[in-house]
Design a protein around this motif. Structure first.
Motif, PDB file in Angstrom:
ATOM      1  N   VAL A 115      59.653  59.550  42.188  1.00 34.91           N
ATOM      2  CA  VAL A 115      60.933  59.202  42.832  1.00 34.91           C
ATOM      3  C   VAL A 115      61.911  58.624  41.806  1.00 34.91           C
ATOM      4  O   VAL A 115      63.082  59.030  41.727  1.00 34.91           O
ATOM      5  N   VAL A 116      61.424  57.683  40.997  1.00 33.80           N
ATOM      6  CA  VAL A 116      62.300  57.051  40.003  1.00 33.80           C
ATOM      7  C   VAL A 116      62.713  58.047  38.916  1.00 33.80           C
ATOM      8  O   VAL A 116      63.868  58.062  38.476  1.00 33.80           O
ATOM      9  N   ALA A 117      61.767  58.892  38.481  1.00 37.08           N
ATOM     10  CA  ALA A 117      62.092  59.880  37.443  1.00 37.08           C
ATOM     11  C   ALA A 117      63.191  60.827  37.918  1.00 37.08           C
ATOM     12  O   ALA A 117      64.121  61.148  37.158  1.00 37.08           O
ATOM     13  N   LEU A 118      63.111  61.262  39.168  1.00 41.18           N
ATOM     14  CA  LEU A 118      64.148  62.156  39.702  1.00 41.18           C
ATOM     15  C   LEU A 118      65.484  61.430  39.813  1.00 41.18           C
ATOM     16  O   LEU A 118      66.542  62.004  39.525  1.00 41.18           O
ATOM     17  N   ALA A 119      65.445  60.147  40.224  1.00 43.87           N
ATOM     18  CA  ALA A 119      66.694  59.374  40.342  1.00 43.87           C
ATOM     19  C   ALA A 119      67.343  59.186  38.976  1.00 43.87           C
ATOM     20  O   ALA A 119      68.569  59.341  38.830  1.00 43.87           O
ATOM     21  N   VAL A 120      66.538  58.857  37.970  1.00 46.66           N
ATOM     22  CA  VAL A 120      67.081  58.660  36.620  1.00 46.66           C
ATOM     23  C   VAL A 120      67.597  59.980  36.050  1.00 46.66           C
ATOM     24  O   VAL A 120      68.641  60.018  35.390  1.00 46.66           O
ATOM     25  N   ALA A 121      66.871  61.070  36.303  1.00 45.93           N
ATOM     26  CA  ALA A 121      67.339  62.383  35.836  1.00 45.93           C
ATOM     27  C   ALA A 121      68.691  62.722  36.449  1.00 45.93           C
ATOM     28  O   ALA A 121      69.600  63.220  35.761  1.00 45.93           O
ATOM     29  N   ALA A 122      68.861  62.422  37.752  1.00 50.76           N
ATOM     30  CA  ALA A 122      70.144  62.680  38.414  1.00 50.76           C
ATOM     31  C   ALA A 122      71.246  61.812  37.800  1.00 50.76           C
ATOM     32  O   ALA A 122      72.375  62.278  37.585  1.00 50.76           O
ATOM     33  N   LEU A 123      70.900  60.560  37.500  1.00 51.90           N
ATOM     34  CA  LEU A 123      71.881  59.647  36.889  1.00 51.90           C
ATOM     35  C   LEU A 123      72.302  60.153  35.506  1.00 51.90           C
ATOM     36  O   LEU A 123      73.493  60.127  35.141  1.00 51.90           O
ATOM     37  N   LEU A 124      71.327  60.642  34.733  1.00 49.66           N
ATOM     38  CA  LEU A 124      71.645  61.157  33.397  1.00 49.66           C
ATOM     39  C   LEU A 124      72.520  62.402  33.473  1.00 49.66           C
ATOM     40  O   LEU A 124      73.445  62.582  32.674  1.00 49.66           O
ATOM     41  N   LEU A 125      72.233  63.265  34.439  1.00 47.97           N
ATOM     42  CA  LEU A 125      73.064  64.464  34.609  1.00 47.97           C
ATOM     43  C   LEU A 125      74.492  64.080  34.968  1.00 47.97           C
ATOM     44  O   LEU A 125      75.458  64.690  34.491  1.00 47.97           O
ATOM     45  N   TRP A 126      74.623  63.046  35.811  1.00 41.37           N
ATOM     46  CA  TRP A 126      75.961  62.605  36.211  1.00 41.37           C
ATOM     47  C   TRP A 126      76.714  62.018  35.023  1.00 41.37           C
ATOM     48  O   TRP A 126      77.875  62.322  34.788  1.00 41.37           O
ATOM     49  N   PHE A 127      76.018  61.193  34.240  1.00 38.53           N
ATOM     50  CA  PHE A 127      76.655  60.593  33.055  1.00 38.53           C
ATOM     51  C   PHE A 127      76.986  61.650  31.995  1.00 38.53           C
ATOM     52  O   PHE A 127      77.912  61.473  31.208  1.00 38.53           O
ATOM     53  N   SER A 128      76.199  62.730  31.935  1.00 37.81           N
ATOM     54  CA  SER A 128      76.430  63.740  30.906  1.00 37.81           C
ATOM     55  C   SER A 128      77.765  64.452  31.078  1.00 37.81           C
ATOM     56  O   SER A 128      78.250  65.105  30.158  1.00 37.81           O
ATOM     57  N   ARG A 129      78.382  64.314  32.257  1.00 35.79           N
ATOM     58  CA  ARG A 129      79.660  64.994  32.503  1.00 35.79           C
ATOM     59  C   ARG A 129      80.855  64.180  32.018  1.00 35.79           C
ATOM     60  O   ARG A 129      81.962  64.688  31.916  1.00 35.79           O
ATOM     61  N   GLN A 130      80.637  62.873  31.744  1.00 34.10           N
ATOM     62  CA  GLN A 130      81.758  62.069  31.257  1.00 34.10           C
ATOM     63  C   GLN A 130      81.943  62.311  29.738  1.00 34.10           C
ATOM     64  O   GLN A 130      81.002  62.662  29.031  1.00 34.10           O
ATOM     65  N   LYS A 131      83.186  62.120  29.264  1.00 31.68           N
ATOM     66  CA  LYS A 131      83.509  62.438  27.869  1.00 31.68           C
ATOM     67  C   LYS A 131      83.889  61.199  27.053  1.00 31.68           C
ATOM     68  O   LYS A 131      84.259  61.317  25.886  1.00 31.68           O
ATOM     69  N   LEU A 132      83.854  60.008  27.670  1.00 28.90           N
ATOM     70  CA  LEU A 132      84.304  58.799  26.980  1.00 28.90           C
ATOM     71  C   LEU A 132      83.302  58.316  25.938  1.00 28.90           C
ATOM     72  O   LEU A 132      83.669  57.863  24.857  1.00 28.90           O
ATOM     73  N   VAL A 133      82.013  58.399  26.263  1.00 30.13           N
ATOM     74  CA  VAL A 133      80.958  57.909  25.368  1.00 30.13           C
ATOM     75  C   VAL A 133      79.981  59.045  25.108  1.00 30.13           C
ATOM     76  O   VAL A 133      79.655  59.816  26.017  1.00 30.13           O
ATOM     77  N   ALA A 134      79.524  59.159  23.854  1.00 28.42           N
ATOM     78  CA  ALA A 134      78.575  60.224  23.505  1.00 28.42           C
ATOM     79  C   ALA A 134      77.289  60.078  24.315  1.00 28.42           C
ATOM     80  O   ALA A 134      76.840  58.966  24.631  1.00 28.42           O
ATOM     81  N   LEU A 135      76.691  61.236  24.633  1.00 26.43           N
ATOM     82  CA  LEU A 135      75.513  61.223  25.498  1.00 26.43           C
ATOM     83  C   LEU A 135      74.349  60.458  24.873  1.00 26.43           C
ATOM     84  O   LEU A 135      73.595  59.779  25.574  1.00 26.43           O
TER      85      LEU A 135
END
Length: 269
Positions: free
Chosen positions: A63-83
């Motif tokens: 459950v936590v791994a899927l939640a963190v993966a979703a969070l990382l995918l969401w953050f990967s779309r922002q361009k302000l800070v390098a991934l």
């Protein structure tokens, strides 16, 4: 005659080696090792969740791994800070939060060493069933997405121009990675789980001329390492999971050394 616990450890590890082989190749090709490492470190929060809810920790980690993966995918779309900076932030935050959460579990003290480094000899028949049923689903999905995943690994922009849905394919792959990490954690532990995914693929890469050959060699190297690692563990009374990873690492070192200095045409630099 082999003891039942040793048979379960061998069968579970061989099953995991087969499942991790194609995923590990794509992790290496797409340079996602740090991404997976962050998801793995978050597994400690899942351990705390599983213990707090008194359920199998594998489900909590999933459950936590899927939640963190979703969070990382969401953050990967922002361009302000390098991934990689975002990954570094979440990587350390997840590990710290996991340690704090497990320390707050009431009752008997939590054996963090067991979760960090795994205990392949504690694998149960239920764990073996989860690995094989879940692993079959993961391998079937990878086979179905093989061509889109391969196109993205070779040239992402060209793949998108040819009609590959990058977001969907990448999301499905990350979900598969999170599932595999959650299952593998019990065998090799949180700190070594990505080694199980990445190191055999690194060992196979210098010996492979096609993607399919690399996946096959990765699986064979991982399975050979499982057998040799468990034999090493029994011979010198060392922990099972780390022993497997040590064998994998030695093979990867030999493979890279041969590719650099021993292969015909290779020049020492």
């Amino acid at each position: 005659m082999l003891e039942p616990f040793l048979i379960r450890a061998l069968v579970a590890s061989l099953g995991l080696a087969a499942v991790a082989a194609p995923l590990g190749c794509f992790v290496v090709w797409q340079r996602l090792a740090y991404f997976g490492e962050t998801v793995a470190q978050a597994g400690l929060i899942g351990v705390a969740l599983g213990l707090a809810l008194q359920m199998d920790v594998t489900w909590g980690v999933l459950v936590v791994a899927l939640a963190v993966a979703a969070l990382l995918l969401w953050f990967s779309r922002q361009k302000l800070v390098a991934l990689d900076s975002i990954l570094g932030l979440l990587h350390h935050a997840a590990l710290a939060a996991g340690v704090i959460a497990t320390s707050m579990i009431k009752g008997a003290p939590v054996d963090l060493t067991g979760f960090l480094f795994g205990d392949v000899f504690a694998v149960t028949s239920t764990d073996v069933a989860i690995i094989f049923v879940g692993g079959a689903a993961v391998l079937a999905t990878v086979a179905w997405l093989w061509q889109p995943l391969l196109r993205l690994a070779v040239h992402e922009e060209l793949a998108a121009a040819e009609g590959v849905d990058r977001e969907t394919v990448r999301t499905v792959f990350i979900v598969l990675l999170a599932v595999t990490i959650a299952v593998a954690m019990k065998i090799v532990g949180i700190l070594l789980v990505m080694a199980f995914l990445v190191v055999p693929a690194v060992a196979a890469r210098p010996l492979s001329r096609t993607p399919e050959r690399m996946v096959l060699l990765t699986g064979l190297i991982a399975m050979g390492s499982v057998i040799a690692g468990l034999w090493l563990s029994a011979a010198v009374d060392s922990p099972g999971g780390p022993s497997i990873v040590i064998v994998m690492s030695v093979l990867a070192g030999l493979s890279l050394s041969w590719a650099t200095y021993g292969r015909p045409g290779a020049s020492a630099r």
